[in-house]
Design a protein around this motif. Structure first.
Motif, PDB file in Angstrom:
ATOM      1  N   ALA A 240       0.826  -1.213   0.000  1.00  0.00           N
ATOM      2  CA  ALA A 240       0.000   0.000   0.000  1.00  0.00           C
ATOM      3  C   ALA A 240       0.858   1.261   0.000  1.00  0.00           C
ATOM      4  CB  ALA A 240      -0.923  -0.010   1.220  1.00  0.00           C
ATOM      5  N   SER A 241       0.245   2.370  -0.402  1.00  0.00           N
ATOM      6  CA  SER A 241       0.934   3.666  -0.451  1.00  0.00           C
ATOM      7  C   SER A 241       0.687   4.449   0.841  1.00  0.00           C
ATOM      8  CB  SER A 241       0.428   4.498  -1.634  1.00  0.00           C
ATOM      9  OG  SER A 241       0.663   3.835  -2.853  1.00  0.00           O
ATOM     10  N   PRO A 242       1.734   5.055   1.421  1.00  0.00           N
ATOM     11  CA  PRO A 242       1.552   5.820   2.662  1.00  0.00           C
ATOM     12  C   PRO A 242       0.589   6.987   2.478  1.00  0.00           C
ATOM     13  CG  PRO A 242       3.883   5.370   2.261  1.00  0.00           C
ATOM     14  CD  PRO A 242       3.141   4.991   0.999  1.00  0.00           C
ATOM     15  N   LEU A 243      -0.155   7.297   3.542  1.00  0.00           N
ATOM     16  CA  LEU A 243      -1.060   8.442   3.559  1.00  0.00           C
ATOM     17  C   LEU A 243      -0.511   9.515   4.485  1.00  0.00           C
ATOM     18  CD1 LEU A 243      -4.691   6.984   3.847  1.00  0.00           C
ATOM     19  CD2 LEU A 243      -3.765   8.305   1.957  1.00  0.00           C
ATOM     20  N   ALA A 244      -0.713  10.755   4.108  1.00  0.00           N
ATOM     21  CA  ALA A 244      -0.349  11.881   4.966  1.00  0.00           C
ATOM     22  C   ALA A 244      -1.425  12.954   4.798  1.00  0.00           C
ATOM     23  CB  ALA A 244       1.025  12.432   4.599  1.00  0.00           C
ATOM     24  N   ALA A 299       9.781   4.268  -3.660  1.00  0.00           N
ATOM     25  CA  ALA A 299       9.255   2.917  -3.459  1.00  0.00           C
ATOM     26  C   ALA A 299       9.975   2.157  -2.352  1.00  0.00           C
ATOM     27  CB  ALA A 299       9.349   2.125  -4.756  1.00  0.00           C
ATOM     28  N   GLY A 300      11.086   2.714  -1.832  1.00  0.00           N
ATOM     29  CA  GLY A 300      11.856   1.997  -0.828  1.00  0.00           C
ATOM     30  C   GLY A 300      12.559   0.788  -1.406  1.00  0.00           C
ATOM     31  N   ALA A 301      12.968   0.886  -2.687  1.00  0.00           N
ATOM     32  CA  ALA A 301      13.611  -0.235  -3.381  1.00  0.00           C
ATOM     33  C   ALA A 301      15.125  -0.074  -3.350  1.00  0.00           C
ATOM     34  CB  ALA A 301      13.126  -0.316  -4.831  1.00  0.00           C
ATOM     35  N   GLN A 302      15.825  -1.197  -3.254  1.00  0.00           N
ATOM     36  CA  GLN A 302      17.279  -1.188  -3.221  1.00  0.00           C
ATOM     37  C   GLN A 302      17.893  -1.459  -4.590  1.00  0.00           C
ATOM     38  OE1 GLN A 302      18.811  -0.293  -0.327  1.00  0.00           O
ATOM     39  NE2 GLN A 302      16.700  -0.012   0.377  1.00  0.00           N
ATOM     40  N   SER A 303      17.091  -1.860  -5.557  1.00  0.00           N
ATOM     41  CA  SER A 303      17.592  -2.154  -6.894  1.00  0.00           C
ATOM     42  C   SER A 303      16.472  -1.913  -7.887  1.00  0.00           C
ATOM     43  CB  SER A 303      18.070  -3.604  -7.002  1.00  0.00           C
ATOM     44  OG  SER A 303      16.953  -4.483  -6.916  1.00  0.00           O
ATOM     45  N   ARG A 304      16.826  -1.866  -9.167  1.00  0.00           N
ATOM     46  CA  ARG A 304      15.809  -1.681 -10.195  1.00  0.00           C
ATOM     47  C   ARG A 304      14.897  -2.901 -10.283  1.00  0.00           C
ATOM     48  NH1 ARG A 304      17.875   1.759 -15.419  1.00  0.00           N
ATOM     49  NH2 ARG A 304      18.681   3.565 -14.272  1.00  0.00           N
ATOM     50  N   LEU A 305      15.452  -4.063 -10.037  1.00  0.00           N
ATOM     51  CA  LEU A 305      14.638  -5.269 -10.039  1.00  0.00           C
ATOM     52  C   LEU A 305      13.554  -5.179  -8.965  1.00  0.00           C
ATOM     53  CD1 LEU A 305      14.206  -8.128 -11.147  1.00  0.00           C
ATOM     54  CD2 LEU A 305      15.817  -8.950  -9.426  1.00  0.00           C
ATOM     55  N   GLN A 306      13.940  -4.758  -7.771  1.00  0.00           N
ATOM     56  CA  GLN A 306      12.983  -4.611  -6.682  1.00  0.00           C
ATOM     57  C   GLN A 306      12.003  -3.482  -6.984  1.00  0.00           C
ATOM     58  OE1 GLN A 306      14.581  -3.478  -2.823  1.00  0.00           O
ATOM     59  NE2 GLN A 306      13.138  -4.832  -1.796  1.00  0.00           N
ATOM     60  N   LEU A 307      12.474  -2.420  -7.658  1.00  0.00           N
ATOM     61  CA  LEU A 307      11.582  -1.323  -8.040  1.00  0.00           C
ATOM     62  C   LEU A 307      10.476  -1.827  -8.963  1.00  0.00           C
ATOM     63  CD1 LEU A 307      10.725   1.636  -8.292  1.00  0.00           C
ATOM     64  CD2 LEU A 307      12.460   1.911 -10.076  1.00  0.00           C
ATOM     65  N   GLY A 308      10.850  -2.670  -9.944  1.00  0.00           N
ATOM     66  CA  GLY A 308       9.841  -3.201 -10.850  1.00  0.00           C
ATOM     67  C   GLY A 308       8.778  -3.986 -10.119  1.00  0.00           C
ATOM     68  N   TRP A 309       9.218  -4.768  -9.139  1.00  0.00           N
ATOM     69  CA  TRP A 309       8.289  -5.577  -8.342  1.00  0.00           C
ATOM     70  C   TRP A 309       7.345  -4.670  -7.545  1.00  0.00           C
ATOM     71  CZ3 TRP A 309       9.738  -7.405  -2.918  1.00  0.00           C
ATOM     72  CH2 TRP A 309       8.729  -8.181  -2.385  1.00  0.00           C
ATOM     73  N   ARG A 310       7.918  -3.654  -6.869  1.00  0.00           N
ATOM     74  CA  ARG A 310       7.087  -2.773  -6.045  1.00  0.00           C
ATOM     75  C   ARG A 310       6.194  -1.874  -6.898  1.00  0.00           C
ATOM     76  NH1 ARG A 310      10.408  -1.285  -0.517  1.00  0.00           N
ATOM     77  NH2 ARG A 310      10.732  -3.463   0.081  1.00  0.00           N
ATOM     78  N   ALA A 311       6.675  -1.499  -8.093  1.00  0.00           N
ATOM     79  CA  ALA A 311       5.843  -0.692  -8.989  1.00  0.00           C
ATOM     80  C   ALA A 311       4.591  -1.458  -9.385  1.00  0.00           C
ATOM     81  CB  ALA A 311       6.647  -0.290 -10.226  1.00  0.00           C
ATOM     82  N   ARG A 314       2.184  -1.477  -6.381  1.00  0.00           N
ATOM     83  CA  ARG A 314       1.561  -0.188  -6.092  1.00  0.00           C
ATOM     84  C   ARG A 314       0.661   0.301  -7.220  1.00  0.00           C
ATOM     85  NH1 ARG A 314       5.249   3.704  -2.464  1.00  0.00           N
ATOM     86  NH2 ARG A 314       5.947   2.202  -0.931  1.00  0.00           N
ATOM     87  N   GLY A 315       0.597  -0.443  -8.317  1.00  0.00           N
ATOM     88  CA  GLY A 315      -0.264  -0.036  -9.418  1.00  0.00           C
ATOM     89  C   GLY A 315       0.334   1.057 -10.268  1.00  0.00           C
ATOM     90  N   TRP A 316       1.669   1.230 -10.228  1.00  0.00           N
ATOM     91  CA  TRP A 316       2.302   2.252 -11.056  1.00  0.00           C
ATOM     92  C   TRP A 316       2.420   1.826 -12.496  1.00  0.00           C
ATOM     93  CZ3 TRP A 316       7.098   3.656  -7.521  1.00  0.00           C
ATOM     94  CH2 TRP A 316       6.632   4.351  -6.390  1.00  0.00           C
ATOM     95  N   LEU A 317       2.308   0.537 -12.763  1.00  0.00           N
ATOM     96  CA  LEU A 317       2.425   0.034 -14.126  1.00  0.00           C
ATOM     97  C   LEU A 317       1.083  -0.513 -14.571  1.00  0.00           C
ATOM     98  CD1 LEU A 317       5.846  -1.828 -13.837  1.00  0.00           C
ATOM     99  CD2 LEU A 317       5.406   0.351 -14.950  1.00  0.00           C
ATOM    100  N   PRO A 318       0.773  -0.414 -15.852  1.00  0.00           N
ATOM    101  CA  PRO A 318      -0.529  -0.900 -16.333  1.00  0.00           C
ATOM    102  C   PRO A 318      -0.614  -2.396 -16.233  1.00  0.00           C
ATOM    103  CG  PRO A 318       0.897  -0.300 -18.184  1.00  0.00           C
ATOM    104  CD  PRO A 318       1.596   0.160 -16.926  1.00  0.00           C
ATOM    105  N   GLU A 319      -1.852  -2.902 -15.991  1.00  0.00           N
ATOM    106  CA  GLU A 319      -2.073  -4.352 -15.972  1.00  0.00           C
ATOM    107  C   GLU A 319      -1.902  -4.897 -17.374  1.00  0.00           C
ATOM    108  OE1 GLU A 319      -2.567  -6.239 -13.417  1.00  0.00           O
ATOM    109  OE2 GLU A 319      -2.642  -4.608 -11.949  1.00  0.00           O
ATOM    110  N   GLN A 320      -1.320  -6.110 -17.442  1.00  0.00           N
ATOM    111  CA  GLN A 320      -1.091  -6.726 -18.751  1.00  0.00           C
ATOM    112  C   GLN A 320      -1.947  -7.978 -18.891  1.00  0.00           C
ATOM    113  OE1 GLN A 320       3.157  -7.332 -18.926  1.00  0.00           O
ATOM    114  NE2 GLN A 320       3.544  -5.188 -19.448  1.00  0.00           N
TER     115      GLN A 320
END
Length: 320
Positions: A240-244, A299-311, A314-320
């Motif tokens: 989930a995405s943080p709320l403020a 995204a709090g990711a340590q690598s681009r691979l992890q970024l892709g997973w978290r993206a 979080r719904g940052w990428l379109p569903e395929q």
């Protein structure tokens, strides 16, 4: 880096070695990683089972990595399937709650007033934290949680709201009040069930949560099912995405990204290089790298691979 995706240390180092230098035999991978042939063989078997590598036909017999975006999609789908199985198991166990031993672990609560009292009970029994998954329809009036305000100084609250829940002005106003008193809130597109958990002591979930009446619920005492529900919450929380609170005091999701960043991510997860993606979007390579670093931080990711997973989560990428 990938432990949260279910990979062992040996599997992670093997997969990353394949990504960096291409397909290889087991013996070559052992030399690349400094591990024994036996360790690499086990790691490759685990990666094959997870759908992250495949072997080429003889005589070469190379281990080849599955492209990161495809592997990440499979891991996410597997996690979602596991969470769905947990939810189904919880409802099945609740419906079959018979016998003295089971009765000690699971209580059936009937009647709207009794369900509301059970919710208060969960909050009051907590000594460290209360975890909540919140979604419409609501059995109780849409108002500030009085027990939460009363106990805010004693226990922490971690709450995941759905997008639909905050679309209701009354719920949004109550959420803002909760956040002002210290609640840690996040936003998710959907949640698998409504849920309230006190520490590792007691959990409450409705039997049929799509019904606004919600006149039947289950209280779960310490057992394997309770731990499964804790794991279910933590999986939803992580995605989930943080709320403020925004400048006008309204609860707002932070960590959202621009359409331009979405387009950049979409190109890069297909395997396109920074240079090629930059040309496509009219950005310099330096701009691409800077944007990716900012996205990893968000995204709090340590690598681009992890970024892709978290993206994907979080719904940052379109569903395929």
């Amino acid at each position: 880096m990938l432990e949260s995706a279910g990979l062992t240390t040996a599997e992670e180092s093997t997969y990353l070695a394949l990504l960096r230098r291409g397909g290889a035999t087991v013996e070559q991978l052992a030399r690349r990683t400094g591990r024994t042939v036996t360790q690499i063989s086990r790691a490759v078997t685990g990666l094959q089972r997870k759908g992250m590598v495949h072997r080429t036909p003889a005589p070469d017999g190379l281990i080849v990595p599955v492209p990161p975006h495809e592997a990440i999609d499979q891991l996410i789908q597997r996690r979602h399937a596991e969470l769905e199985r947990i939810r189904e198991a919880a409802h099945t166990l609740a419906a079959q709650a018979v016998g003295r031993r089971t009765g000690e672990l699971i209580e059936i609560v009937q009647g709207q007033a009794s369900v509301r009292r059970a919710f208060d009970r969960v909050q009051r029994i907590a000594r460290e934290q209360v975890r909540l998954l919140v979604a419409p329809p609501y059995a109780a009036p849409k108002q500030v949680n009085g027990v939460q305000l009363e106990r805010a100084a004693l226990v922490s609250y971690r709450v995941v709201y759905t997008v639909d829940s905050l679309a209701d002005p009354a719920v949004a106003a109550a959420t803002a009040e909760h956040v002002r008193t210290g609640e840690l809130a996040r936003l998710a597109p959907t949640v698998p069930t409504k849920l309230a958990i006190a520490d590792h002591t007691l959990a409450l979930l409705p039997l049929v949560w799509e019904d606004a009446a919600q006149d039947a619920a289950v209280l779960v005492h310490p057992c394997a099912l309770l731990e499964a529900l804790v794991a279910l919450f933590e999986g939803v929380w992580a995605a989930a995405s943080p709320l403020a609170l925004s400048g006008d005091g309204a609860p707002t999701a932070i960590g959202e990204i621009s359409d331009e960043d979405r387009a950049l991510l979409s190109l890069l997860v297909t395997g396109m290089t920074d240079e090629a993606a930059g040309v496509r979007l009219g950005m310099s390579r330096r701009t691409v790298v800077r944007r990716m670093q900012n996205l990893m931080k968000t995204a709090g990711a340590q690598s681009r691979l992890q970024l892709g997973w978290r993206a994907r989560e979080r719904g940052w990428l379109p569903e395929q």
